[in-house]
Design a protein around this motif. Structure first.
Motif, PDB file in Angstrom:
ATOM      1  N   GLU A 154      19.413   0.744 -65.170  1.00  0.00           N
ATOM      2  CA  GLU A 154      20.614   0.367 -63.656  1.00  0.00           C
ATOM      3  C   GLU A 154      20.272  -0.425 -62.853  1.00  0.00           C
ATOM      4  N   SER A 205      25.365  -5.238 -62.362  1.00  0.00           N
ATOM      5  CA  SER A 205      26.010  -5.767 -63.893  1.00  0.00           C
ATOM      6  C   SER A 205      27.111  -4.953 -63.702  1.00  0.00           C
ATOM      7  N   ARG A 210      29.395  -4.497 -66.335  1.00  0.00           N
ATOM      8  CA  ARG A 210      28.409  -3.252 -67.705  1.00  0.00           C
ATOM      9  C   ARG A 210      28.824  -1.628 -67.097  1.00  0.00           C
ATOM     10  N   LYS A 240      28.232 -10.522 -64.668  1.00  0.00           N
ATOM     11  CA  LYS A 240      27.939 -10.001 -62.954  1.00  0.00           C
ATOM     12  C   LYS A 240      28.937  -9.155 -61.471  1.00  0.00           C
TER      13      LYS A 240
END
Length: 123
Positions: A2, A25, A27, A79
């Protein structure tokens, strides 16, 4: 792995403004509080500002209240960008600025760090 990626640092004159960005990110970081820390040479890293995962509330260090603001944008391509708008900068704001993500709020305890971006305030 990450990642938090900062950008936007540079040299600015006293009284000037600068906007830092932190890309992440969605997610991974959609449920994290996001924030900024800074570290000047020879000093400990200190908290500057934090933003909860839901956009509000925010928490500011006393030394930046009224001058700095944080906000968050989520793009359609997944994003997250967290911005640190810095106004009325002074030489004491010179430091390496780090983006961070915390799984807890309001007590901001970073789980992830960016690599930093240098801000220099000088005439």
């Amino acid at each position: 792995q990450e990642q938090l990626v900062e950008s936007g640092g540079g040299l600015v004159r006293p009284g000037g403004s600068l906007r830092l960005s932190c890309a992440a990110s969605e997610r991974t970081f959609s449920s994290y509080a996001m924030g900024w820390f800074r570290q000047a040479p020879g000093q400990e890293r200190e908290f500057v500002v934090g933003l909860s995962a839901y956009g509000e509330p925010t928490a500011y260090a006393d030394f930046v209240k009224g001058r700095f603001s944080i906000y968050r944008d989520v793009s359609k391509n997944g994003k997250i960008t967290v911005y640190l708008q810095m106004n009325n900068l002074n030489p004491e704001d010179t430091a390496e600025y780090y983006c961070a993500a915390s799984s807890v709020w309001p007590r901001f305890r970073p789980d992830f760090w960016g690599r930093g971006t240098q801000v220099t305030v000088s005439a």
